[in-house]
Design a protein around this motif. Structure first.
Motif: not given
Length: 212
Positions: A122, A148-149, A152-153, A155, A157
């Protein structure tokens, strides 16, 4: 000696014929997409026949995106495409894509060699791609980090796990784990009198809704 091995010049040393290399230009094995309306009933299953690698990856990504969106999901096509391309590392062995949580959770499973270093996979720049793969993917270790990015932004996973016997399972989701379909319904929180009054005041104007 292994089956079909032969004695080398009568020396007692045995040589096993080399295994044929994988043909990355054409995928013969089918992929399956399982669409779960609820975990109380069997999923609807769509089978994707093999074909030229570019087309095969595109079919997996586009059909997954379409059915996830029809179910109410909002995971972008580009994110789904990045994970679909990752199947090339498993040589597309036993590809299964599962659509859950009204299209907002998608699970990508295979029975390839698996991902040993799940955290590094990742991170940008870590890759196991070899030259034949790079005709179909970038092969620079950017796919899962992009996914992943985004999650993450948003909310959401990403989770990487070992499959039951061999291979990997990559789950991407915009649903908090405690609200996921497989864990059952979540109890609504108790509201104070003031919170109830606010909800009643806002309801007639239809401004209530989930936002970032």
């Amino acid at each position: 000696p292994a089956p079909y091995a032969h004695d080398v010049n009568g020396t007692g040393l045995y040589e096993t014929p080399a295994q044929p290399s994988f043909d990355y230009t054409y995928i013969s094995s089918p992929a399956r997409i399982a669409i779960y309306d609820t975990l109380k009933t069997a999923p609807r299953v769509i089978q994707i026949q093999g074909g030229p690698t570019h087309e095969y990856i595109e079919h997996i990504a586009s059909l997954t995106f379409r059915h996830a969106k029809e179910a109410g999901g909002t995971i972008p096509y580009t994110v789904i495409r990045e994970v679909s391309e990752n199947f090339i590392h498993a040589q597309f062995q036993e590809v299964i894509v599962s659509i859950l949580d009204s299209g907002n959770t998608i699970r990508f499973a295979d029975q390839g060699p698996g991902i040993k270093h799940k955290e590094l996979a990742q991170e940008p720049g870590f890759s196991s791609a070899i030259e034949p793969m790079k005709r179909y993917i970038r092969g620079v270790g950017s796919g899962l980090p992009i996914v992943k990015d985004y999650l993450d932004t948003s909310h959401g996973y990403i989770q990487i796990e070992d499959n039951i016997n061999q291979g990997s399972v990559v789950t991407i989701s915009l649903v908090p784990p405690h609200e996921a379909q497989e864990n059952g319904p979540v109890d609504a929180p108790e509201l104070t009198d003031n919170e109830v009054a606010v909800l009643r005041a806002l309801s007639p104007d239809k401004v209530l809704g989930v936002t970032t």
